[in-house]
Scaffold this motif. Structure first.
Motif, PDB file in Angstrom:
ATOM      1  N   TYR A   1      67.124  91.260   5.508  1.00 58.29           N
ATOM      2  CA  TYR A   1      67.503  90.564   4.199  1.00 58.29           C
ATOM      3  C   TYR A   1      68.145  90.974   3.111  1.00 58.29           C
ATOM      4  O   TYR A   1      68.230  90.683   2.213  1.00 58.29           O
ATOM      5  CB  TYR A   1      65.610  90.953   3.353  1.00 58.29           C
ATOM      6  N   SER A   2      69.076  92.200   3.371  1.00 57.57           N
ATOM      7  CA  SER A   2      69.991  92.034   2.543  1.00 57.57           C
ATOM      8  C   SER A   2      71.736  91.631   2.767  1.00 57.57           C
ATOM      9  O   SER A   2      71.557  92.361   3.704  1.00 57.57           O
ATOM     10  CB  SER A   2      70.471  93.772   2.692  1.00 57.57           C
ATOM     11  N   PRO A   3      72.284  91.326   1.112  1.00 62.41           N
ATOM     12  CA  PRO A   3      73.321  91.010   1.618  1.00 62.41           C
ATOM     13  C   PRO A   3      74.666  92.313   3.381  1.00 62.41           C
ATOM     14  O   PRO A   3      75.710  91.792   3.808  1.00 62.41           O
ATOM     15  CB  PRO A   3      74.147  90.753   0.929  1.00 62.41           C
ATOM     16  N   LEU A   4      73.863  93.274   2.432  1.00 57.01           N
ATOM     17  CA  LEU A   4      75.016  94.634   3.305  1.00 57.01           C
ATOM     18  C   LEU A   4      76.295  94.692   1.705  1.00 57.01           C
ATOM     19  O   LEU A   4      76.870  95.903   1.455  1.00 57.01           O
ATOM     20  CB  LEU A   4      75.395  94.637   4.378  1.00 57.01           C
ATOM     21  N   ILE A   5      76.909  94.079   1.982  1.00 61.62           N
ATOM     22  CA  ILE A   5      78.551  93.536   1.366  1.00 61.62           C
ATOM     23  C   ILE A   5      78.085  92.339   1.204  1.00 61.62           C
ATOM     24  O   ILE A   5      78.472  91.207   1.568  1.00 61.62           O
ATOM     25  CB  ILE A   5      79.161  94.153   1.933  1.00 61.62           C
TER      26      ILE A   5
ATOM     27  N   LEU B   1      82.671  89.383  -2.379  1.00 55.32           N
ATOM     28  CA  LEU B   1      83.046  89.501  -3.839  1.00 55.32           C
ATOM     29  C   LEU B   1      83.477  91.202  -4.408  1.00 55.32           C
ATOM     30  O   LEU B   1      84.578  90.984  -4.627  1.00 55.32           O
ATOM     31  CB  LEU B   1      82.205  89.431  -5.078  1.00 55.32           C
ATOM     32  N   LYS B   2      82.906  91.282  -2.838  1.00 55.31           N
ATOM     33  CA  LYS B   2      83.011  93.154  -3.266  1.00 55.31           C
ATOM     34  C   LYS B   2      84.415  93.146  -3.042  1.00 55.31           C
ATOM     35  O   LYS B   2      85.797  93.985  -2.655  1.00 55.31           O
ATOM     36  CB  LYS B   2      82.107  93.719  -2.561  1.00 55.31           C
ATOM     37  N   LEU B   3      84.587  92.148  -1.076  1.00 54.40           N
ATOM     38  CA  LEU B   3      85.648  92.195   0.069  1.00 54.40           C
ATOM     39  C   LEU B   3      86.874  91.778  -1.069  1.00 54.40           C
ATOM     40  O   LEU B   3      88.313  91.885  -1.161  1.00 54.40           O
ATOM     41  CB  LEU B   3      85.832  91.724   0.664  1.00 54.40           C
ATOM     42  N   VAL B   4      86.340  91.007  -2.507  1.00 49.64           N
ATOM     43  CA  VAL B   4      87.903  90.190  -3.504  1.00 49.64           C
ATOM     44  C   VAL B   4      88.004  91.721  -4.171  1.00 49.64           C
ATOM     45  O   VAL B   4      89.250  91.088  -4.311  1.00 49.64           O
ATOM     46  CB  VAL B   4      87.411  89.251  -4.245  1.00 49.64           C
ATOM     47  N   GLN B   5      87.262  92.005  -4.587  1.00 51.12           N
ATOM     48  CA  GLN B   5      87.822  93.382  -5.894  1.00 51.12           C
ATOM     49  C   GLN B   5      88.501  94.553  -4.931  1.00 51.12           C
ATOM     50  O   GLN B   5      88.840  94.543  -5.097  1.00 51.12           O
ATOM     51  CB  GLN B   5      86.382  93.939  -6.043  1.00 51.12           C
ATOM     52  N   ASN B   6      88.449  94.556  -3.141  1.00 51.18           N
ATOM     53  CA  ASN B   6      89.193  95.520  -2.864  1.00 51.18           C
ATOM     54  C   ASN B   6      90.346  94.593  -2.845  1.00 51.18           C
ATOM     55  O   ASN B   6      91.208  95.714  -2.043  1.00 51.18           O
ATOM     56  CB  ASN B   6      87.895  95.141  -0.967  1.00 51.18           C
TER      57      ASN B   6
ATOM     58  N   ASP C   1      96.669  95.148   1.309  1.00 54.81           N
ATOM     59  CA  ASP C   1      97.998  94.138   1.888  1.00 54.81           C
ATOM     60  C   ASP C   1      97.110  92.554   1.533  1.00 54.81           C
ATOM     61  O   ASP C   1      98.058  91.885   0.697  1.00 54.81           O
ATOM     62  CB  ASP C   1      98.482  94.201   3.119  1.00 54.81           C
ATOM     63  N   TYR C   2      96.847  92.904   1.974  1.00 56.11           N
ATOM     64  CA  TYR C   2      96.163  91.368   1.434  1.00 56.11           C
ATOM     65  C   TYR C   2      94.476  91.048   1.921  1.00 56.11           C
ATOM     66  O   TYR C   2      93.767  91.505   2.787  1.00 56.11           O
ATOM     67  CB  TYR C   2      96.415  89.907   2.152  1.00 56.11           C
ATOM     68  N   VAL C   3      93.733  89.805   0.926  1.00 55.72           N
ATOM     69  CA  VAL C   3      92.082  89.411   1.211  1.00 55.72           C
ATOM     70  C   VAL C   3      92.720  87.782   1.346  1.00 55.72           C
ATOM     71  O   VAL C   3      92.486  87.711   0.020  1.00 55.72           O
ATOM     72  CB  VAL C   3      91.718  90.390   0.484  1.00 55.72           C
TER      73      VAL C   3
END
Length: 109
Positions: A11-15, A18-23, A30-32
């Motif tokens: 049930y959890s998204p885990l990550i 949006l968190k990856l955008v913040q990375n 180098d990029y996302v």
């Protein structure tokens, strides 16, 4: 392994995407980049890990739940995480522990 891990994988998204955008703001990235493939949201990112450049592909379902992570810059694609396989493993571990506890209870009686 406990039931909480099984629940988390179900049930959890885990990550989140949006968190990856913040990375992308971190120095070692180098990029996302994001795009869609069918019903999936894909995130390709390139970053340095211990000085080594690596490229990963994250796949999210329509609920923004992480489906899998693959390292895609190697001759063979390397699966780093697969929710379905992790869930099977977590369930098997939980059931194995439950059976062991049940046997211990039967033996104690």
């Amino acid at each position: 392994m406990n039931i909480e891990r099984v629940y988390e994988l179900m049930y959890s998204p885990l990550i989140s995407p949006l968190k990856l955008v913040q990375n992308a703001k971190l120095e070692n990235y180098d990029y996302v980049n994001f795009h869609t493939e069918g019903e999936f949201l894909m995130c390709e990112m390139k970053c340095s890990v211990d000085g080594v450049k690596m490229t990963f592909m994250y796949r999210f379902d329509k609920n923004d739940h992480l489906v899998d992570i693959k390292r895609i810059d190697t001759p063979q694609i390397e699966v780093m995480f697969d929710r379905e396989l992790e869930l099977i493993d977590a369930k098997n571990q939980f059931l194995g522990e439950s059976k062991k506890k049940l046997q211990q209870l039967k033996f104690a009686l």
